[in-house]
Each structure stands twice: as structure tokens, then as C-alpha cells.
Write an enzyme that holds these catalytic residues in place. Structure first.
Site, PDB file in Angstrom:
ATOM      1  N   GLN A   1      -2.408 -46.507 -16.320  1.00 11.78           N
ATOM      2  CA  GLN A   1      -1.767 -45.405 -17.038  1.00 11.78           C
ATOM      3  C   GLN A   1      -1.180 -45.900 -18.360  1.00 11.78           C
ATOM      4  O   GLN A   1      -1.230 -45.213 -19.378  1.00 11.78           O
ATOM      5  CB  GLN A   1      -0.665 -44.806 -16.162  1.00 11.78           C
TER       6      GLN A   1
ATOM      7  N   CYS B   1       2.789 -38.795 -17.535  1.00 14.16           N
ATOM      8  CA  CYS B   1       1.525 -39.256 -16.938  1.00 14.16           C
ATOM      9  C   CYS B   1       0.823 -38.154 -16.163  1.00 14.16           C
ATOM     10  O   CYS B   1      -0.373 -38.244 -15.915  1.00 14.16           O
ATOM     11  CB  CYS B   1       1.777 -40.476 -16.058  1.00 14.16           C
TER      12      CYS B   1
ATOM     13  N   HIS C   1       1.810 -49.051 -12.353  1.00 13.08           N
ATOM     14  CA  HIS C   1       0.648 -48.204 -12.664  1.00 13.08           C
ATOM     15  C   HIS C   1       0.046 -48.675 -14.001  1.00 13.08           C
ATOM     16  O   HIS C   1       0.149 -47.992 -15.013  1.00 13.08           O
ATOM     17  CB  HIS C   1       1.119 -46.745 -12.750  1.00 13.08           C
TER      18      HIS C   1
ATOM     19  N   ARG D   1      -7.094 -41.870 -20.286  1.00 13.91           N
ATOM     20  CA  ARG D   1      -7.313 -42.662 -19.073  1.00 13.91           C
ATOM     21  C   ARG D   1      -8.765 -43.131 -19.018  1.00 13.91           C
ATOM     22  O   ARG D   1      -9.059 -44.278 -18.682  1.00 13.91           O
ATOM     23  CB  ARG D   1      -6.994 -41.827 -17.810  1.00 13.91           C
TER      24      ARG D   1
ATOM     25  N   ARG E   1      -5.887 -47.526  -4.981  1.00 14.30           N
ATOM     26  CA  ARG E   1      -4.591 -46.832  -5.083  1.00 14.30           C
ATOM     27  C   ARG E   1      -3.936 -46.902  -3.715  1.00 14.30           C
ATOM     28  O   ARG E   1      -4.517 -46.456  -2.712  1.00 14.30           O
ATOM     29  CB  ARG E   1      -4.782 -45.375  -5.522  1.00 14.30           C
TER      30      ARG E   1
ATOM     31  N   ASP F   1       8.551 -38.935 -15.812  1.00 14.27           N
ATOM     32  CA  ASP F   1       7.662 -38.832 -14.649  1.00 14.27           C
ATOM     33  C   ASP F   1       8.437 -38.023 -13.596  1.00 14.27           C
ATOM     34  O   ASP F   1       9.636 -37.768 -13.747  1.00 14.27           O
ATOM     35  CB  ASP F   1       7.334 -40.251 -14.151  1.00 14.27           C
TER      36      ASP F   1
HETATM   37  N1  NVA Z   1       5.320 -42.057 -10.078  1.00 10.95           N
HETATM   38  C1  NVA Z   1       4.256 -41.187  -9.672  1.00 10.95           C
HETATM   39  C2  NVA Z   1       3.082 -41.339 -10.591  1.00 10.95           C
HETATM   40  C3  NVA Z   1       1.909 -40.462 -10.268  1.00 10.95           C
HETATM   41  C4  NVA Z   1       0.777 -40.638 -11.204  1.00 10.95           C
HETATM   42  C5  NVA Z   1       3.854 -41.513  -8.238  1.00 10.95           C
HETATM   43  O1  NVA Z   1       3.798 -42.695  -7.882  1.00 10.95           O
HETATM   44  O2  NVA Z   1       3.632 -40.575  -7.466  1.00 10.95           O
HETATM   45  N1   CP Z   2      -1.397 -39.961 -13.797  1.00  7.29           N
HETATM   46  C1   CP Z   2      -2.117 -40.192 -12.665  1.00  7.29           C
HETATM   47  O1   CP Z   2      -2.293 -41.333 -12.216  1.00  7.29           O
HETATM   48  O2   CP Z   2      -2.619 -39.066 -12.115  1.00  7.29           O
HETATM   49  P1   CP Z   2      -3.348 -38.931 -10.706  1.00  7.29           P
HETATM   50  O3   CP Z   2      -2.305 -39.129  -9.650  1.00  7.29           O
HETATM   51  O4   CP Z   2      -3.913 -37.548 -10.719  1.00  7.29           O
HETATM   52  O5   CP Z   2      -4.415 -39.989 -10.611  1.00  7.29           O
END
Ligand code: NVA
Ligand code: CP
Length: 302
Positions: free
Chosen positions: A132, A260, A129, A288, A102, A220
Site C-alpha cells: 500500500q 488506503c 502493509h 496499487r 495476506r 485508515d
Molecule cells: N488497517 C486496515 C487496512 C485495510 C486495507 C486493516 O488491516 O484492516
Molecule cells: N487497501 C487495501 O489493501 O484494500 P483491500 O483490503 O481491498 O485489499
């Protein structure tokens, strides 16, 4: 499949295969009959951003499939002190069997995949992502009985999640209407690629137009990780782009509401809708685990 970096890399058959296998793994887990394709394997999770779902579902998923998983943040390893990604990739490849990453720039996961010799899974970048989306579509399959023949609405930011919804619409063929405020459109590269693949994807400015005839409504946060400094401005710019009862009533009756998570109640979605009968967000979060087990199994090298 050598890596899992973006949904655009999947063929329709591969994506449908992963979703089918995810549903089967969910059933096998409930029956206590999961296979152990990761037996004897070690998988590293390298996370440069916070995570609850992705981190825990991968750690648990690797364990359930017979392997061992461990978590690393950059401040705990030499990466945080400037060791190049190229070296990190080559060193980790000598110890572990796979890597879940990540991070911020999508180039970072690509570099790790290119320089390492082990499978790399994208656990979220600024661009997309993909994990997801497998969970989201497993949830759609469970609720609607199809992942091809439905309309989905995306309300809000044209962000990493929007990118992966666009890619999924291109690969699976469902209809996707995204309502984004001006200045927050999805990546033009995603739209161009999707159109090239014949996707039924449009960007509109009116959330009501996007949800008309929709079977799934999805959103989101307004400010993603790394955009904290823009949060106040974004809150203003996204006025009117909230999933609330009034908007849900404009969609098809019983439309499934997805998010998500984590959610900001009262911003992109109301408490009433998030906790309401049409919301599938906790099944979505659970999925997930099952979806990623299908990815892990597909990538595991014996
Ligand atoms: N768009 C959000 C998704 C988190 C799971 C982010 O990148 O923070
Ligand atoms: N939806 C998602 O990716 O959640 P986290 O940021 O908690 O991993």
C-alpha cells in the site's frame, strides 16, 4: 531483493527505484507496451483476510506481466485443516514461482518466506502493509513531485498502515507526524527503528498539531480486520480523530488527502473530504496495480 515483507527491508535506492519503475510501468501500460517478465510463471495468492484492491490488483498485475495468478483462501486448502505453514511453504514452492500472502500475524509471512524457496510478497499483516505504501508514495510523487521533501500527517490508529508510513519516512526521509489517541500509538519497535535510522517522525495527541504544515493527510479505519469486536469501543476512543473539512483547512493549502480504502464515511473521514477535490483516493487505489507490478518484476526469477 528476495522477498517483499516490510518497507524497513528496503534501502533508499531500492525504494526510489521501485517507485520510478512503477511510474514507468504505468506509462507503458497506457501505451500498451508492458514487458512480460512473468511469462510462463504461476503466482499464488494466499489470503486469510478479505480483500478487494490487493487481490484484484495482484491478479491483474501478474496477468499483465505475462504470468498466471490464482487465489486460495485457507478454507479451500489443507492449511485451514491444520497443515503446518512450513509444509505449505515447501509444497507450494514445488509448483509456483511466487506467493502473495495476506494474513494476521506477521510471523506467518516470515515463516512462509523462510521455509519456501520462492519470493513472498506481504499483501498485509497485522503489523504492516508495505504494498500500500508504494502506491501511496507513487500518488504523492504524482501530486507533489517529490517523495522526500514533504510533510505527511497520519490521523487515527497506530496500526499496520501507520507502521508502513513510519518505515517509509525512515527510508525516504520525509517528515511524518502521527496523531493517535492515547492507547493507540504505533508499534514501539517501528518508532525505535525509525529513530535509529534518523527519521523525522513524531507521535502527538492533537490532530491539528499533526496536520499543521502538512502536504499530505492520511487515515485508515478505526478498527482493522480482526478487531471487529473492539469496533464500538474504538469508535468512542477515536472521537476527534476524524479527517473533516475543519482539519483539512489546518493543513497546507491543497494538501493531498489519502486513504488506503475501504473507508468508513462519517467515522475516520467525512464523505465531503473523501469525495472532495483534495482527495486522491481513487488514483491511490489505481496505483496499487502499477506499484505492485514493479515489485513483481523485481522479484521474478527467470
Ligand atoms: N488497517 C486496515 C487496512 C485495510 C486495507 C486493516 O488491516 O484492516
Ligand atoms: N487497501 C487495501 O489493501 O484494500 P483491500 O483490503 O481491498 O485489499
Amino acid at each position: 531483493m528476495d522477498h517483499f515483507l516490510t518497507i524497513f527491508d528496503l534501502s533508499t535506492e531500492e525504494m526510489k527505484g521501485l517507485l520510478k519503475r512503477a511510474a514507468k510501468l504505468k506509462q507503458l501500460r497506457q501505451e500498451g507496451r508492458l514487458p512480460k517478465p512473468l511469462a510462463g510463471q504461476n503466482w499464488a495468492l494466499l489470503f486469510e483476510k478479505s480483500s478487494t484492491r490487493t487481490r484484484v490488483s495482484f491478479e491483474v498485475g501478474v496477468n499483465l506481466l505475462g504470468g498466471n495468478a490464482f487465489y486460495m483462501s485457507p478454507d479451500q486448502i489443507q492449511l485451514g485443516r491444520g497443515e503446518p505453514l512450513e509444509d505449505t511453504a515447501r509444497v507450494l514452492s514445488r509448483y509456483v514461482d511466487g506467493l502473495v500472502v495476506r494474513t494476521f500475524g506477521h510471523d506467518r509471512v516470515k515463516t512462509l518466506a523462510q521455509w519456501g524457496s520462492i519470493p513472498v510478497i506481504n499483501g498485509l499483516t497485522d503489523l504492516c502493509h508495505p504494498c500500500q505504501l508504494l502506491a501511496d508514495l507513487l500518488t504523492v510523487q504524482e501530486r507533489l513531485g517529490t517523495v522526500e521533501d514533504f510533510k505527511s500527517a497520519w490521523i487515527g490508529d497506530g496500526n499496520n498502515m501507520a507502521y508502513s508510513w513510519i518505515a517509509s519516512a525512515a527510508v525516504l526521509g520525509f517528515t511524518l507526524s502521527l496523531a493517535c489517541p492515547s492507547g493507540y500509538d504505533p508499534a514501539p519497535t517501528a518508532m525505535a527503528k525509525a529513530k535509529e535510522l534518523g527519521a523525522k517522525v513524531e507521535v502527538v495527541r492533537d490532530p491539528g498539531q499533526a496536520v499543521a504544515g502538512a502536504d499530505v493527510i492520511n487515515t485508515d479505519v478505526f478498527a482493522s480486520m480482526g478487531q471487529e469486536a473492539e469496533a464500538a469501543q474504538r469508535l468512542k476512543d477515536f472521537a476527534g480523530f476524524q479527517i473533516n473539512r475543519e482539519l483539512v483547512e489546518k493543513a497546507n493549502p491543497g494538501a493531498v488527502v489519502l486513504h488506503c480504502l475501504p473507508a468508513h464515511r462519517g467515522e475516520e473521514i467525512t464523505e465531503e473530504v473523501l469525495e472532495g477535490p483534495q482527495s486522491a483516493v481513487f488514483d491511490q487505489a489505481e496505483n496499487r496495480l502499477h506499484a505492485q507490478m514493479a515489485v513483481l518484476e523485481a522479484l521474478a526469477r527467470r
